[in-house]
Design an enzyme around this catalytic site. Sequence first.
Site, PDB file in Angstrom:
ATOM      1  N   SER A 216       0.763  -1.244   0.000  1.00 39.37           N
ATOM      2  CA  SER A 216       0.000   0.000   0.000  1.00 39.37           C
ATOM      3  C   SER A 216       0.796   1.298   0.000  1.00 39.37           C
ATOM      4  O   SER A 216       1.971   1.351   0.320  1.00 39.37           O
ATOM      5  CB  SER A 216      -1.005   0.041   1.151  1.00 39.37           C
ATOM      6  OG  SER A 216      -1.757  -1.134   1.210  1.00 39.37           O
ATOM      7  N   SER A 254      -1.978  -4.380  -2.801  1.00 39.90           N
ATOM      8  CA  SER A 254      -1.607  -3.036  -2.387  1.00 39.90           C
ATOM      9  C   SER A 254      -2.841  -2.141  -2.339  1.00 39.90           C
ATOM     10  O   SER A 254      -3.617  -2.094  -3.286  1.00 39.90           O
ATOM     11  CB  SER A 254      -0.577  -2.452  -3.369  1.00 39.90           C
ATOM     12  OG  SER A 254      -0.098  -1.207  -2.937  1.00 39.90           O
ATOM     13  N   ASP A 256      -3.875   1.479  -2.550  1.00 39.92           N
ATOM     14  CA  ASP A 256      -3.290   2.743  -2.994  1.00 39.92           C
ATOM     15  C   ASP A 256      -4.371   3.811  -3.052  1.00 39.92           C
ATOM     16  O   ASP A 256      -5.318   3.710  -3.846  1.00 39.92           O
ATOM     17  CB  ASP A 256      -2.641   2.553  -4.364  1.00 39.92           C
ATOM     18  CG  ASP A 256      -1.635   1.409  -4.363  1.00 39.92           C
ATOM     19  OD1 ASP A 256      -0.883   1.297  -3.383  1.00 39.92           O
ATOM     20  OD2 ASP A 256      -1.622   0.628  -5.339  1.00 39.92           O
TER      21      ASP A 256
END
Length: 319
Positions: A216, A254, A256
Site C-alpha cells: 500500500s 496493495s 493505494d
Amino acid sequence: MQNPRRVRDLGVVVGTLPTGPLNAITDVPGVRVGQTTLTGDGLNTGVTAIVPDGYDETLPAAVAVGNGYGKLIGTTQVDELGVIETPILLTGTLSTFRVADALVTWLLDRNPRATSLNPIVGETNDAYLSDIRRRPITPEHVHAALDTASPALPLEGCAGAGTGTTALGFKAGIGTSSRTLASGTVGAIVQSNFSGLLTVLGHPIPATPVDADGNSCMIVVATDLPLDARQLARLARRAVFAMGRVGSDFAPGSGDYAIAFTTNRAPGYADADLRGPFQAVTESVEEALLNSLTMARTTTGHRNHTAHAVPHDLIRGLT
C-alpha cells in the site's frame, strides 16, 4: 553509514515547476503536520497527522482509489458530501481503528456540541518491521501527533506512520514535497509501502524485493487553489498515477489511495486551467515518494527483519 538526504540534495530534480520554501505539504498556508514515532522492542510504527486550518467548518475534498485493498476510514462520506470535517491521520493497518477512536475523542473534547464526526484515517501495513498484532498506538500517541502539528518541514523517512514501512525493495517511510503556481500552492505527503522496481527519472534501481505483495501507499494532497470536490478528485487520481513514475507495480495486495483537499472554500477554478495543478500534483507526489526513500535509514525490527536504505550513490546526480 550514509546520512538521510532529500532527493533534491542528491542532485535529482523532479519536473520543472518551482517548489515552495520548504518543499513540503506545509508550504500550503494553513496546513500543519504532527507525528508520533514508536521504536524498540519489536516496534517500528507511529502516527502522522495532517491538520488543516478550518477543518471543523468542512473543507472541499475528494478521494481516489487506485486499488482498494486497504482500510481508509471515512471515505464514503467524503465521496457523498465532497468535504472533510476532521484532520487526516495515517498509521499502521491494525492500529487504524484505535487511531480513529482516539481522533474522535480529541475532536469531542474540542467541540462539546458535536453529535456526529467523520474521522479520516488511512494506513499501510508495517508488519515486516513492526509487531503489528500488538496494536500499540494509544490515544496519547494520537493526541500528541495532533497537539504538536506544526507548519515546519515534517520529518521524513523513518518517522510517524512511516517508521516501519518499505517500498520498492528498500526502507521507505514518510516523504513530502510541494510545487508553486502563480495562483497558489500544491503540496503532498506520502506514506510509502509498496512493491515494484525503484525508478528515478526513468533510471531503474534494482533491489532485492522486501515484500512482493505490495502493502500500500497513502497520499495526501493539499492546496489553496479554489477547487471544488470534482476537481479535487481529478487531482487525487493524478496523485495515484505518480506512483507509476517511481516504479510501482500496483500489486493486487496493495491499497493505494489519495486524498486531496483545499483550504480555499471559494470554488471558481476553470477546468481549462487545470493543466498547471495536474503537473504540480504529479511532480510533488513523485518527489515526495523519492524523499520517503532517500530520507530513510536501514532498519532492523520485528523478527530481526531488516530493510536497507537505498544507497545514495546509486541515484546521485541522475537526470
